[in-house]
Scaffold this motif. Structure first.
Motif, PDB file in Angstrom:
ATOM      1  N   PRO A  25       0.925  -0.967  -0.002  1.00 57.44           N
ATOM      2  CA  PRO A  25       0.253   0.444   0.631  1.00 57.44           C
ATOM      3  C   PRO A  25       0.751   1.850  -0.213  1.00 57.44           C
ATOM      4  N   GLY A  26       0.269   2.597  -0.603  1.00 55.98           N
ATOM      5  CA  GLY A  26       1.134   3.297  -0.724  1.00 55.98           C
ATOM      6  C   GLY A  26       2.475   3.450  -2.190  1.00 55.98           C
ATOM      7  N   ASN A  27       2.588   2.094  -2.820  1.00 57.50           N
ATOM      8  CA  ASN A  27       3.363   2.115  -4.429  1.00 57.50           C
ATOM      9  C   ASN A  27       2.370   2.584  -5.175  1.00 57.50           C
ATOM     10  N   ASP A  28       2.246   3.591  -5.472  1.00 58.19           N
ATOM     11  CA  ASP A  28       1.197   4.106  -6.275  1.00 58.19           C
ATOM     12  C   ASP A  28       1.280   3.848  -7.586  1.00 58.19           C
ATOM     13  N   PRO A  29       2.505   4.176  -8.132  1.00 58.95           N
ATOM     14  CA  PRO A  29       3.046   4.497  -9.781  1.00 58.95           C
ATOM     15  C   PRO A  29       2.785   2.338  -9.750  1.00 58.95           C
ATOM     16  N   ALA A  30       3.682   1.567  -9.186  1.00 56.69           N
ATOM     17  CA  ALA A  30       3.036  -0.090  -9.285  1.00 56.69           C
ATOM     18  C   ALA A  30       1.620  -0.326  -9.051  1.00 56.69           C
ATOM     19  N   HIS A  31       0.607   0.634  -7.992  1.00 57.79           N
ATOM     20  CA  HIS A  31      -1.008  -0.347  -8.139  1.00 57.79           C
ATOM     21  C   HIS A  31      -1.059   0.632  -9.667  1.00 57.79           C
ATOM     22  N   ASN A  32      -0.608   1.745 -10.189  1.00 56.36           N
ATOM     23  CA  ASN A  32      -1.672   2.035 -10.694  1.00 56.36           C
ATOM     24  C   ASN A  32      -1.462   1.088 -12.176  1.00 56.36           C
ATOM     25  N   LEU A  33      -0.171   0.458 -13.313  1.00 58.85           N
ATOM     26  CA  LEU A  33       0.378   0.066 -13.277  1.00 58.85           C
ATOM     27  C   LEU A  33      -0.294  -1.612 -13.558  1.00 58.85           C
ATOM     28  N   TYR A  34      -0.652  -1.956 -12.399  1.00 59.03           N
ATOM     29  CA  TYR A  34      -1.032  -3.228 -12.183  1.00 59.03           C
ATOM     30  C   TYR A  34      -3.196  -3.002 -12.210  1.00 59.03           C
ATOM     31  N   LEU A  35      -3.259  -1.655 -11.952  1.00 62.86           N
ATOM     32  CA  LEU A  35      -4.903  -1.239 -12.342  1.00 62.86           C
ATOM     33  C   LEU A  35      -5.060  -1.219 -13.786  1.00 62.86           C
ATOM     34  N   ARG A  36      -3.703  -0.671 -14.229  1.00 62.34           N
ATOM     35  CA  ARG A  36      -4.213  -0.278 -16.076  1.00 62.34           C
ATOM     36  C   ARG A  36      -3.885  -1.796 -16.909  1.00 62.34           C
ATOM     37  N   HIS A  37      -3.310  -2.717 -16.124  1.00 63.46           N
ATOM     38  CA  HIS A  37      -3.068  -4.546 -16.665  1.00 63.46           C
ATOM     39  C   HIS A  37      -4.340  -5.190 -15.955  1.00 63.46           C
ATOM     40  N   GLY A  38      -5.089  -4.340 -16.235  1.00 58.30           N
ATOM     41  CA  GLY A  38      -7.159  -4.940 -15.128  1.00 58.30           C
ATOM     42  C   GLY A  38      -6.866  -5.694 -14.396  1.00 58.30           C
ATOM     43  N   TYR A  39      -5.553  -5.461 -13.303  1.00 56.25           N
ATOM     44  CA  TYR A  39      -6.002  -6.511 -12.116  1.00 56.25           C
ATOM     45  C   TYR A  39      -6.461  -5.212 -10.858  1.00 56.25           C
ATOM     46  N   VAL A  40      -7.128  -6.076 -10.503  1.00 56.04           N
ATOM     47  CA  VAL A  40      -8.633  -5.834  -9.309  1.00 56.04           C
ATOM     48  C   VAL A  40      -8.047  -5.888  -7.819  1.00 56.04           C
ATOM     49  N   ASP A  41      -7.760  -5.095  -6.987  1.00 54.36           N
ATOM     50  CA  ASP A  41      -7.887  -5.812  -6.065  1.00 54.36           C
ATOM     51  C   ASP A  41      -8.965  -6.729  -5.377  1.00 54.36           C
ATOM     52  N   THR A  42      -8.298  -7.889  -3.830  1.00 51.43           N
ATOM     53  CA  THR A  42      -8.548  -8.781  -3.970  1.00 51.43           C
ATOM     54  C   THR A  42      -9.169  -8.264  -2.214  1.00 51.43           C
ATOM     55  N   ASP A  43      -9.814  -9.504  -1.333  1.00 50.29           N
ATOM     56  CA  ASP A  43     -10.398  -8.690  -0.130  1.00 50.29           C
ATOM     57  C   ASP A  43      -9.024 -10.427   0.395  1.00 50.29           C
ATOM     58  N   GLU A  44      -7.933 -10.484  -0.124  1.00 46.33           N
ATOM     59  CA  GLU A  44      -6.945 -11.418   0.530  1.00 46.33           C
ATOM     60  C   GLU A  44      -6.050 -10.471   1.272  1.00 46.33           C
ATOM     61  N   PRO A  45      -5.737 -11.464   2.679  1.00 51.02           N
ATOM     62  CA  PRO A  45      -5.090 -10.775   3.530  1.00 51.02           C
ATOM     63  C   PRO A  45      -3.165 -10.468   2.870  1.00 51.02           C
ATOM     64  N   GLY A  46      -2.824  -9.289   2.837  1.00 45.50           N
ATOM     65  CA  GLY A  46      -1.248 -10.103   2.083  1.00 45.50           C
ATOM     66  C   GLY A  46      -0.451 -10.742   3.281  1.00 45.50           C
ATOM     67  N   ASP A  47       0.384 -10.746   2.930  1.00 43.96           N
ATOM     68  CA  ASP A  47       1.990 -10.941   3.765  1.00 43.96           C
ATOM     69  C   ASP A  47       2.343 -10.088   4.487  1.00 43.96           C
ATOM     70  N   LEU A  48       2.768 -10.234   6.297  1.00 43.59           N
ATOM     71  CA  LEU A  48       3.042  -9.307   6.770  1.00 43.59           C
ATOM     72  C   LEU A  48       4.647  -8.804   6.473  1.00 43.59           C
ATOM     73  N   MET A  49       4.574  -7.150   5.655  1.00 51.62           N
ATOM     74  CA  MET A  49       6.412  -6.539   5.874  1.00 51.62           C
ATOM     75  C   MET A  49       6.502  -6.596   6.571  1.00 51.62           C
ATOM     76  N   PRO A  50       7.856  -6.753   6.446  1.00 54.55           N
ATOM     77  CA  PRO A  50       9.073  -6.489   6.977  1.00 54.55           C
ATOM     78  C   PRO A  50       8.786  -5.676   8.982  1.00 54.55           C
ATOM     79  N   ASP A  51       8.149  -4.361   8.894  1.00 56.50           N
ATOM     80  CA  ASP A  51       7.695  -3.564   9.862  1.00 56.50           C
ATOM     81  C   ASP A  51       6.899  -4.519  10.730  1.00 56.50           C
ATOM     82  N   GLY A  52       6.119  -5.798  10.129  1.00 62.34           N
ATOM     83  CA  GLY A  52       5.427  -6.628  11.387  1.00 62.34           C
ATOM     84  C   GLY A  52       3.962  -5.640  11.002  1.00 62.34           C
TER      85      GLY A  52
END
Length: 159
Positions: A121-148
């Motif tokens: 979350p917050g990596n807007d350039p990557a998120h926007n690239l994925y949206l342009r390619h037809g990806y949609v957000d899911t309700d699946e919980p993603g892995d924890l980041m190193p900050d826990g």
């Protein structure tokens, strides 16, 4: 000119160079940390590029490596896009699109019906690239980041 090259264990030095650059330039974007890989022996890099069924690519822009991505078979009829990164010099020049297309073509080729990926979350350039390619957000919980605390945002696209 954009060139997409599938790579394997013998290309570990090129993958290492890009992966370390990615972890240094965008540490917030990956579950792995530079410290986890900086002193990794050759064997570890080769193993990363030897996962059965996986597909790894490097994209070069005018002869200079400018991005990387990997695809891994998943459960059922899914595949997963991982470790995608575009070097600053390749951004806005089609490198991200070339990486996405290469992994999507591979996923279709192995019979995957869905391609998943995770983005911070917050990596807007990557998120926007994925949206342009037809990806949609899911309700699946993603892995924890190193900050826990933060979790990756899982996205998917039917193929």
């Amino acid at each position: 000119m954009i060139d997409v090259q599938a790579i394997g264990p013998d290309d570990w030095k090129a993958w290492r160079e890009l992966r370390l650059a990615a972890l240094e330039e965008a540490p917030f974007a990956f579950g792995s940390q530079l410290a986890d890989w900086i002193d990794a022996p050759e064997e570890r890099w080769r193993e990363r590029l030897s996962v059965p069924g996986a597909y790894q690519v490097i994209v070069s822009l005018d002869g200079t490596p400018a991005g990387m991505a990997g695809g891994f078979p998943g459960a059922d009829d899914t595949a997963e896009l991982v470790s995608m990164w575009v070097a600053p010099a390749g951004r806005g020049k089609g490198v991200g699109n070339a990486l996405m297309t290469a992994i999507e073509d591979w996923a279709r080729g192995i019979g995957a019906g869905t391609l998943k990926l995770s983005v911070v979350p917050g990596n807007d350039p990557a998120h926007n690239l994925y949206l342009r390619h037809g990806y949609v957000d899911t309700d699946e919980p993603g892995d924890l980041m190193p900050d826990g605390v933060r979790r990756e945002l899982v996205m998917a696209k039917p193929l």
